[in-house]
Design an enzyme around this catalytic site. Structure first.
Site, PDB file in Angstrom:
ATOM      1  N   ASP A 177       0.840  -1.417   0.264  1.00  0.00           N
ATOM      2  CA  ASP A 177       0.147  -0.439  -0.191  1.00  0.00           C
ATOM      3  C   ASP A 177       0.954   1.495   0.384  1.00  0.00           C
ATOM      4  O   ASP A 177       0.673   2.017   0.757  1.00  0.00           O
ATOM      5  CB  ASP A 177      -0.789   0.507   1.640  1.00  0.00           C
ATOM      6  CG  ASP A 177      -1.897   0.437   1.067  1.00  0.00           C
ATOM      7  OD1 ASP A 177      -2.086   1.204   0.233  1.00  0.00           O
ATOM      8  OD2 ASP A 177      -2.394   1.272   1.955  1.00  0.00           O
ATOM      9  N   ARG A 230       0.082   8.676   1.030  1.00  0.00           N
ATOM     10  CA  ARG A 230      -0.912   9.115   2.009  1.00  0.00           C
ATOM     11  C   ARG A 230      -0.307   8.407   3.392  1.00  0.00           C
ATOM     12  O   ARG A 230      -0.218   8.189   4.094  1.00  0.00           O
ATOM     13  CB  ARG A 230      -2.315   8.804   2.065  1.00  0.00           C
ATOM     14  CG  ARG A 230      -2.737   7.162   1.723  1.00  0.00           C
ATOM     15  CD  ARG A 230      -4.134   6.754   0.729  1.00  0.00           C
ATOM     16  NE  ARG A 230      -3.752   5.255   0.597  1.00  0.00           N
ATOM     17  CZ  ARG A 230      -3.628   5.287  -0.543  1.00  0.00           C
ATOM     18  NH1 ARG A 230      -3.593   6.376  -1.751  1.00  0.00           N
ATOM     19  NH2 ARG A 230      -3.858   3.929  -0.829  1.00  0.00           N
ATOM     20  N   ASN A 231       0.842   7.650   2.836  1.00  0.00           N
ATOM     21  CA  ASN A 231       1.425   5.888   3.407  1.00  0.00           C
ATOM     22  C   ASN A 231       3.131   6.862   4.400  1.00  0.00           C
ATOM     23  O   ASN A 231       3.947   5.909   3.956  1.00  0.00           O
ATOM     24  CB  ASN A 231       1.274   5.071   3.487  1.00  0.00           C
ATOM     25  CG  ASN A 231      -0.132   4.461   3.991  1.00  0.00           C
ATOM     26  OD1 ASN A 231      -0.745   4.804   4.824  1.00  0.00           O
ATOM     27  ND2 ASN A 231      -0.712   3.744   2.852  1.00  0.00           N
ATOM     28  N   ASP A 253       2.711   2.499   7.852  1.00  0.00           N
ATOM     29  CA  ASP A 253       2.290   1.006   7.552  1.00  0.00           C
ATOM     30  C   ASP A 253       3.098  -0.178   6.617  1.00  0.00           C
ATOM     31  O   ASP A 253       2.627  -0.615   5.572  1.00  0.00           O
ATOM     32  CB  ASP A 253       0.932   1.343   6.910  1.00  0.00           C
ATOM     33  CG  ASP A 253       0.048   2.564   7.807  1.00  0.00           C
ATOM     34  OD1 ASP A 253       0.079   1.898   8.422  1.00  0.00           O
ATOM     35  OD2 ASP A 253      -1.220   2.853   7.009  1.00  0.00           O
TER      36      ASP A 253
END
Length: 478
Positions: A319, A323-324, A337
């Site tokens: 992912d 945003r991560n 993450d």
């Protein structure tokens, strides 16, 4: 003892670069210039014996933060040496009050063609120079002057211009490290009681977890981030096993994990708290919206550094997206993450799941649920598009249900506005339909760095120094 050779291990001694006041039992207070011999080097706090004292007693033993120390007799002792540092961090440090034209620092590089970089302030900008090393180990900025060590190179450019109108003056002012950024917990104390943690403001939420600002009572004097994962998302055995693996991952571009709590519901993962939030909002509404190309490439380079480390550990992210990626002081980037896919059951990441990050996911993962390191490379291509477009949503107007067919027709994201063809070519290589033809993160790391701008040194040219055996003969002749 005739006939026997007694082998002695080299003794490594360390010198403190700053004062430190120990605040808990077992911590040793010291002054800058104290010297130590390491007894036990595990984690971020080392057990040492003080062997030469400026501010305490010789012979004392205790724990000290390792980032306050430098190995005696190495380049780490030098005030101008800053270790691992990104271009953006170097620029921000050199542009601080107290630094002027000629202020400089040397930073470490993991790049293929050079080991160190010299960053120098000139008026309201910073110039960067590659410090190269030849076949006999001498350092140089060009083919005019060669030096047996970095100290000699720096001394030389205090007297000679590194480029027209620019000479080195004084080292960049160095910030004292923060001892509380370090974690004293060994792996066997990684599991902590829930009562030690206090949840504060909610920072965000996702499909599998909530993230809160919080405090770690009695352990640290600063805020932490606490990710909560519902117990029904994974069983305790998997959670403990996988988070123990994540604890072993240590890289400056990965979010640092402090502790976990796997007793009770929800589970807790306690990490460092980064003050500038996630990269997506940073690019859209924060300082990132004002970054120039050099700053944007630096962010991309930091992400490839972190992912190259995960690639070497055979750890798949699944992912990877803006945003991560979290942003800290001096725009240091930390991938977050990176272990969630190992903790959450695999079927939550299969292509039929509505939770799948479609627009960042490779076609083979969308169609067959086939996640590999090369599917992470595809995701990095989308992340690079986010960086260069300053946070534009990928594939605008294309619903998830049509995306796979769109990609199978050979269509790709278009080049972002004001993005060079060279950078867009990197994205296209990441989006090759054949996973085996996509680059590795190690290759991407080199490619991204080669896109960054390094200044040539403009010292008057002289005959190129002979290499190898002839160079050594010439040197010995003098």
């Amino acid at each position: 003892m005739d006939g026997y050779v007694i082998m002695t291990m080299p003794v490594h001694r360390y010198v403190s670069l700053w004062d430190f006041n120990g605040s808990t039992t077992g911590e040793l207070s010291f002054k800058a210039g104290d010297r130590f011999q390491a007894v036990e080097k595990t984690g971020d706090w080392w057990l040492v014996d003080r062997i030469n004292a400026i501010g305490g007693k010789t012979g004392e033993r205790g724990y000290v933060p390792m980032n306050y120390l430098a190995e005696e007799g190495t380049v780490e002792e030098q005030q101008w040496f800053f270790g691992e540092l990104s271009r953006t961090e170097a620029i921000k440090l050199l542009m601080k009050d107290g630094n002027t034209t000629g202020s400089f620092l040397v930073r470490q590089s993991e790049k293929q063609d050079f080991v160190y970089a010299l960053s120098v302030r000139i008026n309201d900008t910073v110039k960067h120079f590659k410090i190269l090393r030849d076949s006999v180990g001498d350092y140089h900025l060009n083919t005019s002057s060669f030096f047996p060590n970095l100290n000699k190179l720096i001394d030389h450019y205090h007297e000679k211009p590194v480029m027209k109108g620019l000479m080195l003056t004084k080292p960049c002012l160095k910030d004292e490290p923060t001892a509380t950024d370090l974690n004293r917990l060994p792996l066997d104390e990684w599991e902590r009681p829930r009562e030690e943690f206090v949840l504060g403001n909610k920072l965000g939420s996702g499909n599998f977890a909530q993230v809160y600002e919080g405090y770690w009572k009695g352990r640290v004097k600063f805020k932490v981030a606490i990710k909560t994962i519902k117990q029904d998302m994974t069983n305790r055995e998997i959670f403990q096993k996988e988070t123990a693996f994540l604890k072993t991952l240590r890289h400056r571009n990965l979010l640092f994990l402090y502790a976990v709590c796997s007793i009770g519901d929800p589970y807790y993962i306690v990490t460092e708290l980064l003050t500038k939030g996630d990269l997506l909002h940073f690019l859209r509404d924060g300082e990132g919206n004002e970054l120039n190309l050099d700053g944007l490439l630096d962010i991309a380079g930091q992400v490839t550094d972190g992912m190259h480390y995960l690639e070497a550990k055979n750890c798949i992210h699944r992912d990877l997206a803006a945003r991560n990626v979290l942003i800290g002081q001096n725009n240091i980037c930390k991938i977050a993450d990176f272990g969630l896919a190992r903790i959450i059951p695999d079927d939550s990441y299969m292509s039929h799941s509505k939770e799948l990050p479609y627009k960042w996911t490779a076609p083979e993962a969308l169609e067959f649920g086939r996640f590999t390191l090369k599917s992470d490379v595809w995701s990095f291509g989308v992340l690079l598009h986010e960086i260069m477009s300053r946070g534009i949503i990928p594939y605008p107007g294309i619903p998830n249900s049509e995306l796979l067919q769109y990609l199978k027709k050979g269509k790709r994201l278009s080049i972002p506005e004001n993005c060079s063809e060279k950078i867009y070519k990197v994205m296209l290589e990441c989006w090759n339909a054949n996973p085996h033809k996509r680059p590795t993160f190690g290759e991407l790391k080199i490619t991204i760095d080669n896109l960054a701008n390094y200044e040539p040194s403009e010292e008057s040219p002289k005959p190129i120094k002979p290499k190898g055996f002839m160079a050594m003969l010439k040197r010995n002749a003098h």
